[in-house]
Design an enzyme around this catalytic site. Sequence first.
Site, PDB file in Angstrom:
ATOM      1  N   GLY A 195       0.817  -1.203   0.000  1.00 54.47           N
ATOM      2  CA  GLY A 195       0.000   0.000   0.000  1.00 54.47           C
ATOM      3  C   GLY A 195       0.847   1.247   0.000  1.00 54.47           C
ATOM      4  O   GLY A 195       2.042   1.208   0.303  1.00 54.47           O
ATOM      5  N   LYS A 201       0.324   0.239   7.397  1.00 57.76           N
ATOM      6  CA  LYS A 201       0.953  -1.089   7.311  1.00 57.76           C
ATOM      7  C   LYS A 201       1.735  -1.400   8.588  1.00 57.76           C
ATOM      8  O   LYS A 201       1.600  -2.488   9.162  1.00 57.76           O
ATOM      9  CB  LYS A 201       1.875  -1.141   6.089  1.00 57.76           C
ATOM     10  CG  LYS A 201       1.160  -0.898   4.769  1.00 57.76           C
ATOM     11  CD  LYS A 201       2.094  -1.065   3.589  1.00 57.76           C
ATOM     12  CE  LYS A 201       3.144   0.034   3.548  1.00 57.76           C
ATOM     13  NZ  LYS A 201       2.564   1.370   3.327  1.00 57.76           N
ATOM     14  N   HIS A 417     -14.334  36.320  -8.961  1.00 59.01           N
ATOM     15  CA  HIS A 417     -13.824  35.065  -9.531  1.00 59.01           C
ATOM     16  C   HIS A 417     -14.348  33.867  -8.732  1.00 59.01           C
ATOM     17  O   HIS A 417     -14.905  32.921  -9.300  1.00 59.01           O
ATOM     18  CB  HIS A 417     -12.295  35.094  -9.526  1.00 59.01           C
ATOM     19  CG  HIS A 417     -11.662  33.873 -10.111  1.00 59.01           C
ATOM     20  ND1 HIS A 417     -11.120  33.848 -11.385  1.00 59.01           N
ATOM     21  CD2 HIS A 417     -11.474  32.614  -9.610  1.00 59.01           C
ATOM     22  CE1 HIS A 417     -10.640  32.645 -11.629  1.00 59.01           C
ATOM     23  NE2 HIS A 417     -10.836  31.874 -10.557  1.00 59.01           N
ATOM     24  N   GLU A 418     -14.164  33.910  -7.406  1.00 63.02           N
ATOM     25  CA  GLU A 418     -14.610  32.790  -6.577  1.00 63.02           C
ATOM     26  C   GLU A 418     -16.130  32.735  -6.511  1.00 63.02           C
ATOM     27  O   GLU A 418     -16.712  31.645  -6.435  1.00 63.02           O
ATOM     28  CB  GLU A 418     -14.021  32.906  -5.171  1.00 63.02           C
ATOM     29  CG  GLU A 418     -12.500  32.970  -5.115  1.00 63.02           C
ATOM     30  CD  GLU A 418     -11.837  31.767  -5.761  1.00 63.02           C
ATOM     31  OE1 GLU A 418     -12.467  30.697  -5.850  1.00 63.02           O
ATOM     32  OE2 GLU A 418     -10.684  31.901  -6.205  1.00 63.02           O
ATOM     33  N   HIS A 421     -17.344  30.743  -9.483  1.00 61.23           N
ATOM     34  CA  HIS A 421     -17.234  29.298  -9.246  1.00 61.23           C
ATOM     35  C   HIS A 421     -18.393  28.796  -8.384  1.00 61.23           C
ATOM     36  O   HIS A 421     -19.021  27.771  -8.690  1.00 61.23           O
ATOM     37  CB  HIS A 421     -15.916  28.980  -8.538  1.00 61.23           C
ATOM     38  CG  HIS A 421     -14.706  29.056  -9.415  1.00 61.23           C
ATOM     39  ND1 HIS A 421     -14.598  28.350 -10.597  1.00 61.23           N
ATOM     40  CD2 HIS A 421     -13.538  29.740  -9.272  1.00 61.23           C
ATOM     41  CE1 HIS A 421     -13.418  28.605 -11.145  1.00 61.23           C
ATOM     42  NE2 HIS A 421     -12.759  29.450 -10.360  1.00 61.23           N
TER      43      HIS A 421
END
Length: 635
Positions: A195, A201, A417-418, A421
């Site tokens: 992994g 792990k 701009h944001e 969105h």
Amino acid sequence: MNNQGRSILTWAALFVFVILLFNVFQSDGLLGGRNNITFSDFLTRVDEKTVNSVKIQGRVIEGTSNDGSTFNTYAPDYPDLVNRLTSNDVNIEVVPLETRMNTFLGFLISWFPMLLLIGVWVFFMRQMHGGGKAMGFGKSKARLLSDKGPKITFKDVAGIDEAKEELTEIVDFLRDPSKFQKLGGKIPKGCLLIGPPGTGKTLLAKAIAGEANVPFFSISGSDFVEMFVGVGASRVRDMFEQGKRNAPCIIFIDEIDAVGRHRGIGMGGGNDEREQTLNQMLVEMDGFEANEGVVIIAATNRPDVLDRALLRPGRFDRQIAVANPDINGREQILKVHLKKIKYNSTVLARIIARGTPGFSGAELANLVNEAALIAARLGKKEVDMHDMEEAKDKVLMGVARRSIAMSEKEKRLTAYHEGGHALVGLYCPAASPLHKATIIPRGNALGMVQRLPETDEYSQNREQMESSIAVYMAGRVAEEIIFGRNKVTSGASSDIKGATNIARAMVTKAGLSDLIGPIFHGSSSDDMYGRQPSNETSEATAELIDAEVKKIITQGYEFAKDILTKHIDQLHTLANALIEYETLSGQQIKNLLSGRALDSEEENKFPFNDSPTIKIDKEKSPEKAKKAKKESTNI
């Protein structure tokens, strides 16, 4: 201080003591007393005839005066000394140097070299037999896990249930092998955990050690190979001998790719030491001698470089994939780590899990720790959702650059701009729910709009991809609508790149282009050395692909433009709110667009719950929008 340090200190102290003792006896033998005079005074006394007798031993002279007093002096190279003494009626006695030397000092000088050699030999023999291992290069560095301290169990491991189930079976076999042997089953010889980094792990190996109640040895793959030839193979043999003496037991090898790489590929400067170590490990794991009761568990994040002989059944019977957790796994992992800190009821693990796709367990643990540090820095008694959001943004985007000097013009441009969105994301079909929008600079970005899917998405349909492209292009479209074509900035470069990647994947990989069809275009093989694969697409087809990519992006651009033009008043409202508040949650944006107040008590208490309060009518997809526009034009 360890045994080796104490042994070296003892030998050093003994050596210094012998040297000091030698100097004391030598000084005493040379001077013979404290009544010393200069050689000039001695000659004056001789000429004055006040010296009765002298005893000469080498260059040391012991004299007796006429009145019975004694004195000592040291004579230089003076050839006429004897003649001068006899002419003044001085009795002379010459004594050989050996007769005046101390008996113990003479014994020490004669036997000291031999005693030194014997001492050095005894010292190294003790080290080779385990005293300090100064010469024990071939001894295994495997460490036996101590029973002291808190144990890690499978209860401390979350988000990787399949791997836990596989390893629980091995633990049960070690505890009660008869349960499986009744059916003819054999204990697995090896288990390989595969992994990416940080997925747990090593944590799984520690949990096995806490659950199995059998001896657990741990070692790193890099501990086998040293600069001396044959050391690695010797350590492998010694490690398995330790395991046999303590069977049943578990041996955990971390980062086994350090010693288990492919043989004979010419990498590593032609060093055969690593290959000899690997060969010895292959023989020990499945050779003529059985290793009953010794289970090998190894971990790696590079299974592609491991030798095939190491991966075959009989050596590593099981290969367990430990992947990054899904949304449910991330939620479980967050709950495990949240138990270690103080937090209030506003912290929702599910919301955090939705906002951290692709995070490993280690990254989630770091996120929770960052939130605790942020809360402590602000003087809070508990961690709240604001701290978790700040920590998540810090990990994803970097530290907030509040000190950056942004002009009002740049701040206004970023807000529009944001806002573009966010607004297109609300009205676009198949777009993920809006989580928040901010114009606080982080990293290289001046602002950010975050959308959180309800669940992990392993595949996307055409509608989802087209919606993503429209949302990507919405920031650029908002700049063009508000400030004009000549005032568009380079702030949308990353958005354009993201939209282009999606459009190209639709055409070349997903087969979603009617013109190109369901044909894969690109390299069909991966280069393990990182070289650029050769292009398998003809120039004519490449031109068609570029045209299709441009067509898809243009459709998304026009679709975003239609939404923002239609809802221009909401864009102004959202941009002004971002300028004033800098950060708005998805719920706050929905309240704002529906005419509700932003500072309601419930909203301030739970700002990032993403609970829907208003319904936003989704627009048609870009294809349907284009068709409707064409029909209206024809009318």
